[in-house]
Structures are given as structure tokens and as C-alpha cells.
Design a protein around this motif. Structure first.
Motif, PDB file in Angstrom:
ATOM      1  N   PRO A  57       0.834  -1.213   0.000  1.00 46.00           N
ATOM      2  CA  PRO A  57       0.000   0.000   0.000  1.00 46.00           C
ATOM      3  C   PRO A  57       0.862   1.253   0.000  1.00 46.00           C
ATOM      4  CG  PRO A  57       0.049  -1.000   2.188  1.00 46.00           C
ATOM      5  CD  PRO A  57       0.742  -1.962   1.264  1.00 46.00           C
ATOM      6  N   GLY A  58       0.343   2.285  -0.589  1.00 48.17           N
ATOM      7  CA  GLY A  58       1.075   3.542  -0.661  1.00 48.17           C
ATOM      8  C   GLY A  58       0.130   4.673  -1.014  1.00 48.17           C
ATOM      9  N   PRO A  59       0.653   5.853  -1.175  1.00 51.16           N
ATOM     10  CA  PRO A  59      -0.191   6.993  -1.540  1.00 51.16           C
ATOM     11  C   PRO A  59      -0.874   6.766  -2.892  1.00 51.16           C
ATOM     12  CG  PRO A  59       1.992   7.706  -0.826  1.00 51.16           C
ATOM     13  CD  PRO A  59       2.071   6.230  -0.987  1.00 51.16           C
ATOM     14  N   THR A  60      -2.117   7.204  -2.979  1.00 58.46           N
ATOM     15  CA  THR A  60      -2.857   7.064  -4.231  1.00 58.46           C
ATOM     16  C   THR A  60      -2.221   7.917  -5.320  1.00 58.46           C
ATOM     17  OG1 THR A  60      -4.890   6.705  -2.995  1.00 58.46           O
ATOM     18  CG2 THR A  60      -5.119   7.270  -5.315  1.00 58.46           C
ATOM     19  N   LEU A  61      -2.040   7.342  -6.487  1.00 55.32           N
ATOM     20  CA  LEU A  61      -1.404   8.051  -7.588  1.00 55.32           C
ATOM     21  C   LEU A  61      -2.315   9.136  -8.142  1.00 55.32           C
ATOM     22  CD1 LEU A  61       0.125   5.002  -9.509  1.00 55.32           C
ATOM     23  CD2 LEU A  61       1.193   6.431  -7.734  1.00 55.32           C
ATOM     24  N   GLN A  62      -1.691  10.137  -8.758  1.00 50.53           N
ATOM     25  CA  GLN A  62      -2.472  11.204  -9.376  1.00 50.53           C
ATOM     26  C   GLN A  62      -3.223  10.644 -10.571  1.00 50.53           C
ATOM     27  OE1 GLN A  62      -0.177  14.652 -10.364  1.00 50.53           O
ATOM     28  NE2 GLN A  62      -1.838  15.651 -11.493  1.00 50.53           N
ATOM     29  N   ASP A  63      -4.526  10.942 -10.641  1.00 49.33           N
ATOM     30  CA  ASP A  63      -5.375  10.366 -11.684  1.00 49.33           C
ATOM     31  C   ASP A  63      -6.367  11.406 -12.171  1.00 49.33           C
ATOM     32  OD1 ASP A  63      -7.973   8.749 -12.581  1.00 49.33           O
ATOM     33  OD2 ASP A  63      -6.291   7.350 -12.674  1.00 49.33           O
ATOM     34  N   LEU A  64      -6.465  11.544 -13.486  1.00 48.93           N
ATOM     35  CA  LEU A  64      -7.378  12.527 -14.062  1.00 48.93           C
ATOM     36  C   LEU A  64      -8.834  12.178 -13.769  1.00 48.93           C
ATOM     37  CD1 LEU A  64      -7.759  15.046 -15.829  1.00 48.93           C
ATOM     38  CD2 LEU A  64      -7.756  13.548 -17.837  1.00 48.93           C
ATOM     39  N   GLY A  65      -9.159  10.882 -13.802  1.00 48.82           N
ATOM     40  CA  GLY A  65     -10.527  10.476 -13.502  1.00 48.82           C
ATOM     41  C   GLY A  65     -10.934  10.803 -12.086  1.00 48.82           C
ATOM     42  N   PHE A  66      -9.998  10.696 -11.147  1.00 48.58           N
ATOM     43  CA  PHE A  66     -10.310  11.037  -9.761  1.00 48.58           C
ATOM     44  C   PHE A  66     -10.585  12.528  -9.600  1.00 48.58           C
ATOM     45  CE2 PHE A  66      -7.657   7.271  -7.924  1.00 48.58           C
ATOM     46  CZ  PHE A  66      -8.545   6.392  -8.545  1.00 48.58           C
ATOM     47  N   LEU A  67      -9.936  13.335 -10.448  1.00 49.98           N
ATOM     48  CA  LEU A  67     -10.143  14.778 -10.378  1.00 49.98           C
ATOM     49  C   LEU A  67     -11.475  15.197 -11.002  1.00 49.98           C
ATOM     50  CD1 LEU A  67      -6.542  16.010 -11.320  1.00 49.98           C
ATOM     51  CD2 LEU A  67      -7.563  15.875  -9.028  1.00 49.98           C
ATOM     52  N   LEU A  68     -11.886  14.490 -12.084  1.00 48.60           N
ATOM     53  CA  LEU A  68     -13.093  14.897 -12.812  1.00 48.60           C
ATOM     54  C   LEU A  68     -14.369  14.277 -12.261  1.00 48.60           C
ATOM     55  CD1 LEU A  68     -11.755  14.698 -16.499  1.00 48.60           C
ATOM     56  CD2 LEU A  68     -11.949  16.719 -15.020  1.00 48.60           C
ATOM     57  N   LEU A  69     -14.284  13.055 -11.752  1.00 52.12           N
ATOM     58  CA  LEU A  69     -15.477  12.348 -11.288  1.00 52.12           C
ATOM     59  C   LEU A  69     -15.625  12.469  -9.783  1.00 52.12           C
ATOM     60  CD1 LEU A  69     -15.222   9.058 -13.397  1.00 52.12           C
ATOM     61  CD2 LEU A  69     -16.709  11.023 -13.815  1.00 52.12           C
ATOM     62  N   PRO A  70     -16.834  12.715  -9.317  1.00 53.05           N
ATOM     63  CA  PRO A  70     -17.053  12.770  -7.867  1.00 53.05           C
ATOM     64  C   PRO A  70     -16.859  11.393  -7.241  1.00 53.05           C
ATOM     65  CG  PRO A  70     -19.154  12.825  -9.031  1.00 53.05           C
ATOM     66  CD  PRO A  70     -18.084  12.936 -10.075  1.00 53.05           C
ATOM     67  N   GLU A  71     -16.305  11.379  -6.047  1.00 51.27           N
ATOM     68  CA  GLU A  71     -16.054  10.117  -5.357  1.00 51.27           C
ATOM     69  C   GLU A  71     -17.347   9.597  -4.746  1.00 51.27           C
ATOM     70  OE1 GLU A  71     -12.992   8.299  -1.973  1.00 51.27           O
ATOM     71  OE2 GLU A  71     -12.894  10.408  -2.609  1.00 51.27           O
ATOM     72  N   LEU A  72     -17.721   8.375  -5.097  1.00 54.88           N
ATOM     73  CA  LEU A  72     -18.961   7.797  -4.579  1.00 54.88           C
ATOM     74  C   LEU A  72     -18.856   7.457  -3.100  1.00 54.88           C
ATOM     75  CD1 LEU A  72     -20.090   5.401  -7.473  1.00 54.88           C
ATOM     76  CD2 LEU A  72     -20.987   7.653  -6.875  1.00 54.88           C
ATOM     77  N   GLY A  73     -17.682   7.104  -2.656  1.00 56.78           N
ATOM     78  CA  GLY A  73     -17.517   6.742  -1.261  1.00 56.78           C
ATOM     79  C   GLY A  73     -17.657   5.247  -1.044  1.00 56.78           C
ATOM     80  N   GLN A  74     -17.130   4.786   0.065  1.00 57.91           N
ATOM     81  CA  GLN A  74     -17.126   3.363   0.358  1.00 57.91           C
ATOM     82  C   GLN A  74     -18.528   2.810   0.544  1.00 57.91           C
ATOM     83  OE1 GLN A  74     -14.565   2.420   3.608  1.00 57.91           O
ATOM     84  NE2 GLN A  74     -14.514   0.219   3.171  1.00 57.91           N
ATOM     85  N   GLU A  75     -19.434   3.634   1.044  1.00 55.52           N
ATOM     86  CA  GLU A  75     -20.797   3.157   1.290  1.00 55.52           C
ATOM     87  C   GLU A  75     -21.612   3.018   0.014  1.00 55.52           C
ATOM     88  OE1 GLU A  75     -20.655   7.590   1.413  1.00 55.52           O
ATOM     89  OE2 GLU A  75     -19.521   5.936   2.305  1.00 55.52           O
ATOM     90  N   ARG A  76     -21.137   3.591  -1.100  1.00 53.23           N
ATOM     91  CA  ARG A  76     -21.862   3.479  -2.379  1.00 53.23           C
ATOM     92  C   ARG A  76     -21.084   2.649  -3.406  1.00 53.23           C
ATOM     93  NH1 ARG A  76     -22.351   8.978  -1.042  1.00 53.23           N
ATOM     94  NH2 ARG A  76     -24.473   9.610  -0.468  1.00 53.23           N
ATOM     95  N   SER A  77     -20.103   1.938  -2.955  1.00 56.49           N
ATOM     96  CA  SER A  77     -19.307   1.138  -3.883  1.00 56.49           C
ATOM     97  C   SER A  77     -20.091  -0.023  -4.476  1.00 56.49           C
ATOM     98  CB  SER A  77     -18.066   0.590  -3.163  1.00 56.49           C
ATOM     99  OG  SER A  77     -18.446  -0.233  -2.069  1.00 56.49           O
ATOM    100  N   TYR A  78     -21.225  -0.349  -3.855  1.00 58.43           N
ATOM    101  CA  TYR A  78     -22.055  -1.457  -4.351  1.00 58.43           C
ATOM    102  C   TYR A  78     -22.704  -1.130  -5.692  1.00 58.43           C
ATOM    103  CZ  TYR A  78     -26.136   1.263  -2.932  1.00 58.43           C
ATOM    104  OH  TYR A  78     -27.099   2.240  -2.823  1.00 58.43           O
ATOM    105  N   ILE A  79     -22.763   0.141  -6.065  1.00 54.24           N
ATOM    106  CA  ILE A  79     -23.471   0.527  -7.293  1.00 54.24           C
ATOM    107  C   ILE A  79     -22.802  -0.099  -8.513  1.00 54.24           C
ATOM    108  CG2 ILE A  79     -24.163   2.453  -8.760  1.00 54.24           C
ATOM    109  CD1 ILE A  79     -24.365   4.178  -6.287  1.00 54.24           C
ATOM    110  N   SER A  80     -21.484   0.021  -8.605  1.00 52.78           N
ATOM    111  CA  SER A  80     -20.793  -0.537  -9.769  1.00 52.78           C
ATOM    112  C   SER A  80     -20.882  -2.058  -9.787  1.00 52.78           C
ATOM    113  CB  SER A  80     -19.315  -0.110  -9.756  1.00 52.78           C
ATOM    114  OG  SER A  80     -18.659  -0.619  -8.611  1.00 52.78           O
ATOM    115  N   GLU A  81     -20.850  -2.689  -8.599  1.00 51.05           N
ATOM    116  CA  GLU A  81     -20.985  -4.141  -8.543  1.00 51.05           C
ATOM    117  C   GLU A  81     -22.379  -4.583  -8.955  1.00 51.05           C
ATOM    118  OE1 GLU A  81     -18.697  -6.364  -8.084  1.00 51.05           O
ATOM    119  OE2 GLU A  81     -17.125  -4.875  -7.753  1.00 51.05           O
ATOM    120  N   THR A  82     -23.379  -3.792  -8.603  1.00 53.04           N
ATOM    121  CA  THR A  82     -24.759  -4.115  -8.997  1.00 53.04           C
ATOM    122  C   THR A  82     -24.927  -4.038 -10.507  1.00 53.04           C
ATOM    123  OG1 THR A  82     -25.585  -3.253  -6.895  1.00 53.04           O
ATOM    124  CG2 THR A  82     -27.185  -3.504  -8.684  1.00 53.04           C
ATOM    125  N   VAL A  83     -24.336  -3.014 -11.133  1.00 50.18           N
ATOM    126  CA  VAL A  83     -24.413  -2.883 -12.588  1.00 50.18           C
ATOM    127  C   VAL A  83     -23.697  -4.048 -13.257  1.00 50.18           C
ATOM    128  CG1 VAL A  83     -23.720  -1.465 -14.563  1.00 50.18           C
ATOM    129  CG2 VAL A  83     -24.619  -0.374 -12.503  1.00 50.18           C
TER     130      VAL A  83
END
Length: 305
Positions: A57-83
Motif C-alpha cells: 500500500p502507498g499513496p494514491t497516484l495522481q489520476d485525471l478520472g479522480f479529479l473529474l469524477l465525484p467520489e462515490l464513497g465506500q458506502e456506495r461502492s455497491y453501485i458498480s458491482e450491482t451494474v
């Protein structure tokens, strides 16, 4: 009404039994390919588990998608798994539709042989890639401070060879490229070629795009993992599709030879596959004579004509 339901149920059962007999024959011929594909799925799971042992584990790398897309959060991570689960189940059920529906363009056994070939090729490239370079996982359970970000070294061979659902959901290190996108794109590309509903094809591509955004927004993968999956899977499927033998075309149906003296009702039954004499399906070639309306060959040479 009851008679109609019984008649339709009888037709459905006959269709199911006929398709089952055909698929069992194809399974007897192709079971080795299906078994090999399933074994490769298990090997891919072991490889993903293995890279978790060496994940750091280490610091999260810089990512353009992380900057443009809102973070769903750990409690909403089920959405992508449901899709993803919806896509997987929908495609799985579609591959078995010839057992029930009249429109049959595919054989279930052959389509899964093809799908597994696509998956194995993509997963082989994926294993090589994520073992070449291990990136610090952006998922919440892969970050510094998480108890499951690193796996303790196995104490026995059985522990190495076993795969549990918890490990699949909470794996780390197998990033480039996304396994979820491999399955999603292979399913969409397969339906694009063998499916019949245009709006479902368009909807499938839309779901694949939305799935890409949800994976990044859920911080399950970096944007590069999704981008690489998009062009890699499409190229692999394109190349393999040219090499693999094409599936038999089930849309071409031979119609029986119908004589002129049959009534319209009989013709209608023949076209619907009811009451057709197997002899009527054989081509009747003219050999030194004529064929009368009853399909009987008249040899003129016997009459001296």
C-alpha cells in the motif's frame, strides 16, 4: 383457453427437448474447450490472489478520472458491482434463450466456447501486466492503514490454492487492466455480433460506458486500468474472431417442397413446421423425364416417347 395453454406448453416442451438434445451433442464434442476455459478462470483467480501477497500500500497516484469524477464513497461502492452483476446475469440468460424462444441464432455451447476463448486471452495479458508492475491500490481496503491491504504469507499449499469470495471482493494489486471491464466488453461485443435487438446493442454500449465511470468513481481502479481495457479487449476480440471458426448460421431454414394440389391450410402447417413429411424435404432432381404433381417421376423412355 385451457386447451390453448396445453398446446403451447406442449410446443414449448418439444422445443426445449429438441434444443437440449442438440446442445448435449455439441457438449460431448466441445467439453474439453469449456473445461479448459473454466480451469483458466481458476488460474486467473489464483494469479490475482498471488499478486495480493506482494502488494504494497502507498499513496494514491495522481489520476485525471479522480479529479473529474465525484467520489462515490465506500458506502456506495455497491453501485458498480450491482451494474456488473446485472450485465453478467443478463448475458448468461441470453445465451440460453434458444431453449425457449423460436428465434435461434446461436448454440449455447458454441457461444460459451467463443466467450471463454476471448476471456482467457484477455486475462492472460492482464496477468502479465499486473505482475510486471504493482501499483498501490486506490480502493479503500488497499490503502495504508487497512488490515487487508496486505495478505499474510500462506502457511500451507491448500491456503495458496483456495479461492474464497472474500478474497475476490477485497483483492489488491491486480489493477492494470480491469477484470470487470474485460467481462463487460466481451459480453457486449458478443451480443453486438450475435444479438438481434438493435436497441439492446446500443444500451449495452451505454452500460459499458457507465460501468467505466462507476469503477473510477468508486476508486476501484485507476483511469488507466479502464482505458487499457477498452482498447485491449476490443483488439483481442477482433483478432481472435478472425481466427476462430465461425458459428453455424441457424437463420437459414430449408422449406419443404410443396406440391400444387395441397390446400392452403396444409401449406400453412408445413411452413410452421407442423405435419411435414420428411420425404418432402428431399430435393427432387429431374432425370430424363418429368415430375408430375404428386412427385412421381415419369420416365418417357419406358413409353417409347
Amino acid at each position: 383457453m385451457t386447451l390453448y395453454i396445453r398446446r403451447e406448453s406442449s410446443k414449448l416442451w418439444k422445443r426445449f427437448y429438441s434444443e437440449l438434445t442438440t446442445e448435449i451433442g455439441l457438449l460431448a464434442e466441445n467439453w474439453k474447450y469449456l473445461l479448459a476455459g473454466l480451469i483458466c478462470q481458476y488460474i486467473h483467480g489464483l494469479a490475482a490472489k498471488g499478486v495480493h501477497y506482494i502488494h504494497r500500500p502507498g499513496p494514491t497516484l495522481q489520476d485525471l478520472g479522480f479529479l473529474l469524477l465525484p467520489e462515490l464513497g465506500q458506502e456506495r461502492s455497491y453501485i458498480s458491482e450491482t451494474v456488473f452483476t446485472s450485465v453478467f446475469l443478463s448475458f448468461f440468460l441470453w445465451t440460453f434463450h434458444p431453449f425457449i424462444l423460436k428465434s435461434k441464432r446461436i448454440y449455447t455451447v458454441l457461444i460459451w466456447c467463443r466467450v471463454l476463448a476471448f476471456l482467457v486471452a484477455c486475462q492472460f495479458l492482464r496477468v502479465i501486466t499486473f505482475y510486471s508492475t504493482q501499483l498501490p491500490g486506490p480502493n479503500y481496503h488497499c490503502r495504508e492503514g487497512s488490515k487487508v491491504s496486505r495478505l499474510p504469507w500462506p502457511k500451507s499449499a491448500i491456503e495458496v490454492l483456495e479461492i474464497n469470495p472474500h478474497g475476490v471482493m477485497y483483492g489488491c494489486g491486480d489493477l492494470i487492466f480491469s477484470s470487470h471491464m474485460i467481462f463487460t466488453l466481451v459480453f457486449v461485443l458478443t451480443y453486438q455480433k450475435y444479438g438481434t435487438k438493435r436497441f439492446i446493442k446500443l444500451f449495452g454500449w451505454l452500460i459499458a460506458f457507465v460501468q467505466s465511470l462507476l469503477i473510477v468513481a468508486s476508486r476501484k481502479h485507476y483511469s488507466v486500468d479502464v482505458v487499457v481495457a477498452w482498447y485491449t479487449v476490443n483488439l483481442v476480440v477482433f483478432c481472435l474472431d478472425k481466427k476462430l471458426p465461425e458459428l453455424p448460421d441457424r437463420t437459414t431454414v430449408l422449406l419443404p417442397v410443396v406440391s400444387k394440389d395441397r390446400s392452403k391450410e396444409e401449406n400453412h402447417k408445413l411452413l410452421n413446421g407442423n405435419g411435414a413429411d420428411p420425404a418432402d424435404w428431399r430435393p427432387r432432381a429431374q432425370v430424363n423425364g418429368k415430375i408430375d404433381s404428386n412427385g412421381v417421376h415419369t420416365d418417357n423412355s419406358m413409353n417409347g416417347a
